[in-house]
Enzyme design. Sequence first.
Site, PDB file in Angstrom:
ATOM      1  N   GLU A 204       0.867  -1.182   0.000  1.00 53.39           N
ATOM      2  CA  GLU A 204       0.000   0.000   0.000  1.00 53.39           C
ATOM      3  C   GLU A 204       0.896   1.222   0.000  1.00 53.39           C
ATOM      4  OE1 GLU A 204      -2.838  -0.305   3.269  1.00 53.39           O
ATOM      5  OE2 GLU A 204      -4.225  -1.379   1.965  1.00 53.39           O
ATOM      6  N   ASP A 238       2.471   0.083   3.645  1.00 54.08           N
ATOM      7  CA  ASP A 238       1.656  -0.606   4.647  1.00 54.08           C
ATOM      8  C   ASP A 238       1.252  -1.962   4.073  1.00 54.08           C
ATOM      9  OD1 ASP A 238       0.127  -0.936   6.980  1.00 54.08           O
ATOM     10  OD2 ASP A 238      -1.667  -0.298   5.929  1.00 54.08           O
ATOM     11  N   LYS A 258      -2.325  -7.024   8.629  1.00 51.55           N
ATOM     12  CA  LYS A 258      -1.557  -5.781   8.518  1.00 51.55           C
ATOM     13  C   LYS A 258      -0.355  -5.737   9.458  1.00 51.55           C
ATOM     14  CE  LYS A 258      -4.491  -3.310   5.956  1.00 51.55           C
ATOM     15  NZ  LYS A 258      -4.128  -2.560   4.754  1.00 51.55           N
ATOM     16  N   THR A 262       5.257  -2.955   8.568  1.00 52.82           N
ATOM     17  CA  THR A 262       4.995  -1.653   7.955  1.00 52.82           C
ATOM     18  C   THR A 262       6.362  -1.039   7.698  1.00 52.82           C
ATOM     19  OG1 THR A 262       2.970  -1.422   9.277  1.00 52.82           O
ATOM     20  CG2 THR A 262       3.829   0.569   8.223  1.00 52.82           C
TER      21      THR A 262
HETATM   22 MN    MN Z   1      -2.978   1.064   4.839  1.00 52.15          MN
END
Ligand code: MN
Length: 420
Positions: A204, A238, A258, A262
């Site tokens: 992302e 992300d 998630k 990151t």
């Molecule tokens: Mn995101």
Amino acid sequence: MGPPRPDATNDPSLRSWVAVPPGSPFPVQNLPFGVFRHRRRARVGVAIGDHVLDMAYLHEEGLLEGIPLPRRVFARDSLNGFLALGRPIWRAVRHRLCELLTEERWRQRVGPSLLPMSEVELMLPIQPGDYVDFYASLYHASNMGRILRPQQDPLPPNWRWLPIGYHGRSATVVVSGRPVRRPWGQVSTPDGPIARPTRMLDFELEVGFVTGPGNELGRPIPVQEAWDHIFGLLLVNDWSARDIQAWEYVPLGPFLGKSFATSISPWLVTLEALAPFLAPLMPQEPPPLPHLTDPQPLTYDVQLEVALVVGGREEVVSRTNMRYLYWSLAQMLAHATSNGALTRPGDLWATGTISGPEPGTYGCLMELTWGGQRPLALGDGFQRTFLEDGDTVVMRGWCQGEGGLRIGLGEVRATVLPPL
Ligand code: MN
């Protein structure tokens, strides 16, 4: 009040006595902050051209004299201590650095603080206590709605009323260059849930902002003061495991799909350096509630791109811009603290995937392949729906100024490792 405006440090005609290669993302008008390790010691540095300025050395040598800085504030492995000091101190340091690096008379004393960037290890610039990810791009949110809920209104009913977000995992924020391992997780199949490595690993493309002075627990940051808390921007990848996310996210939102990684870029570009690139925000309709009405509805004209390195060959797969945000950074911060939630220096906030209106401007594979239905054709016969082991994702961001001047955010890069 509002974001910093251009001043003498943004003058495109400024030149440093440090050689800056043409087109470098780090001319003297930029001066981004980071943390580096050299000879096993970590300290704060500022990028100029292909060099890193050792801020701990400058401070110890008395070259920042007159600015009220705590002892050894730069002789640390994070920027958090400096971030706590607030905009008047950040600005005073920037003005001093501009003077030290542009006036020839300082060359002798400042010269020894410069290290070639190739000889240092760039580290995580902050120790984020908290990490929040928003969902603030209208085109991204609309596309995700069309892909995931084709029969419904693409935008959830709350979307234009508040910047939707979730709290992420700050402990797994990693710096550019560090590989990311494909996560295992529980996914739903026609035969029931099974545990396996994700088959829908996605990137992302996001912009992150880092805040300095926080608030008092229980006291919201008003939207008109929120810009004063924001130090600067960096790039965020992300990472997302879409199959894990799809199964787990109802009703509490993203979790293990998630929290495995990151990635952030190592250089934090100040709002002062970005001041010439302020741009109007998209029109907000309906107007937000009073406590979210930003009197300065602005964003930055930051050009963004994602490249994939597949089979040793790099190809840009998306080009977009930070102008495609619907909500301002100040609105995001005001909303996130509107219930009195605490923020502390060094907290990380990300905008959410930034997508533009056309297919070549989408910020994740989920959109670029429309939910995996349309594989992305790369050169040399390669194609991708989602990421494969060994693929490298590179994100870059920059502001294009007058006369070829570029204020760069640098890059965030990581390679996908096979699952354990
Ligand atoms: Mn995101």
